[in-house]
Design a protein around this motif. Sequence first.
Motif, short mmCIF file in Angstrom:
data_model
loop_
_atom_site.label_atom_id
_atom_site.label_comp_id
_atom_site.label_asym_id
_atom_site.label_seq_id
_atom_site.Cartn_x
_atom_site.Cartn_y
_atom_site.Cartn_z
N ARG A 1 -7.49 -0.42 -2.96
CA ARG A 1 -7.43 0.90 -3.61
C ARG A 1 -8.69 1.20 -4.44
O ARG A 1 -8.85 2.33 -4.90
N CYS B 1 -1.05 7.59 -2.65
CA CYS B 1 -2.50 7.52 -2.50
C CYS B 1 -3.03 8.91 -2.20
O CYS B 1 -2.51 9.61 -1.33
N LEU C 1 0.83 -1.21 0.00
CA LEU C 1 0.00 0.00 0.00
C LEU C 1 0.86 1.25 0.00
O LEU C 1 0.53 2.24 -0.65
N CYS D 1 -6.13 9.61 -1.17
CA CYS D 1 -7.22 9.69 -0.22
C CYS D 1 -6.76 10.31 1.09
O CYS D 1 -5.59 10.20 1.45
N TRP E 1 -1.96 6.32 2.38
CA TRP E 1 -2.14 4.88 2.16
C TRP E 1 -2.67 4.15 3.40
O TRP E 1 -3.38 3.16 3.29
N ASP F 1 2.73 2.73 -3.54
CA ASP F 1 2.08 3.62 -4.50
C ASP F 1 1.48 4.80 -3.75
O ASP F 1 0.89 4.65 -2.69
N ARG G 1 -13.07 2.74 -0.81
CA ARG G 1 -12.54 3.91 -0.10
C ARG G 1 -13.68 4.64 0.63
O ARG G 1 -13.45 5.37 1.58
N LEU H 1 -6.32 3.30 3.71
CA LEU H 1 -6.87 2.18 2.96
C LEU H 1 -7.13 0.97 3.87
O LEU H 1 -7.85 0.05 3.49
#
Length: 508
Positions: free
Chosen positions: A163, A58, A53, A60, A64, A56, A168, A67
């Motif tokens: 993801r 993220c 996680l 949001c 990460w 990459d 989410r 998540l």
Amino acid sequence: MKTVNLLLLTRTHEARTISMLYHALSGREDSKQISDHEAASLWSLADRIAPDLAADSCECPGGWMALLDGFYFSYVIEHIGKEFDLLKIAQDGSCILNIELKSEMIGEERIKKQLEQNRYYLSHITGTIYSFTYVMETDQLYLLNEKGYLRECGSAELAAVLRKEPLRHFLADGIDLFFKAAEYLISPIASPEKFLQGKYFLTNQQFDFRKRILAFLQEHSADCAAPAAGISGTAGTGKTLLLLDLALVLSRKQRVLFVHSGPLRQGHLVIDQRLKNVDIIGSGQIPDADLSGYDYLLIDEADHLEDGTAECLLKMAGRMRIPVILSYDPHELLSDAPEETEKGTGNARGDHLALLCQLHLSFSGNIRINRPVLSFLRRLLHPAERSGRQDYSCIDVVYAEDQAERQLLEDYYNEKGYVLVSTDSGAQTQEDVIAREYDKVIMILDETFYYDTSGRLRAGKNEEEAIALLYEGLSRTRENLCLLVQGNRELFSRILALRLASPEPYQS
């Protein structure tokens, strides 16, 4: 019960503190304690997935690590006892992530079977279900794909699912709204099409009883005297569903006669017409029943048969070496001392039927009847029983002074969908009520009902029939109950006090 973040939950790597933190984060009210192997599997999974996680970026909120929000841990479907290790549900219900945890390898076939069963339970919510199993001992992940194939996968595939946009925006609270008992627990007589299509669920206890009964029949298949197995439990415990499920299983290779101890309902007739190798008869056909040509005899609601009928059927089956499975309600609450009955004594009807069987299995708890109604029924019949305050908000206790007011209130509740189950002698019988369940029930208690000096509910003349009908009506209530007391203020005061769960009658 709220969701938790797997990384936040598991940083101490110690079962006791993880358990404490879990209760603090989830708000879970029961006494669930996380075991050492559950804690180890949780933190091992979190540690395994975190690098994928984090690799990459993220966008949001929370990065990460967010998540790993949104997981329900060790969720159990009420009434059924089905447990999921980890569930994450999209807020709109469009997809679900299910992860099962194993501390050691149990074999791929068992892993696949569990994930398939989980999908069965989740499929009424959505068809998009991501199914994984994590084995801590070998640090392996398995994926069951949408075509039903199980394969080993990497943590990157699980990270990719986490993801996904719908997950989410997860369901953070209120998971019970997705798992209503009515979605799983059917009455095969009320919903024969669902039964015949296999759209029903057995509880863990029903699965266990089915396995034990089939093993018992196999073990005694060569006996000179036919074996008999008994299943006992109150209304709503799933006796009829299990018995019909056994009929379905046994009829795949042999012929089954299914005896219902009351008049046949439409559901019985539908199943009788459609189920190959199974014949269903009602109580009126028993005197003319011919057991020749059948390999099994199943008797539902044996406690409602006339005296001596069950014994006669078992003797006939014994002479013909036909195994028998019977179900019955021991009517524990109708005994004078229910606390003694629970210890295994004090109920002649239940004890007698149990003695007819070499194998006896008794259902615990209740899966369909409304639990507050069951608690109220116990208090109504035995007010001395105390189990602490209960939420009886689904129960109305109302009063009518005379017949005109009774009819007015009865019509009012009928318009709201309540079904009248009468305790009037001759108006209905126990046979009219058995094999039926009702979402909403109204029952009327008139001046013939009273509490005696010992605190037991009585009903004047025809008492046995009236009290039995009261028991049957209340024990088949799934959602709401109304007790309408007519012209009996003292009784109304006593019952209203029970409704309020207060120790003394209410004083106006």
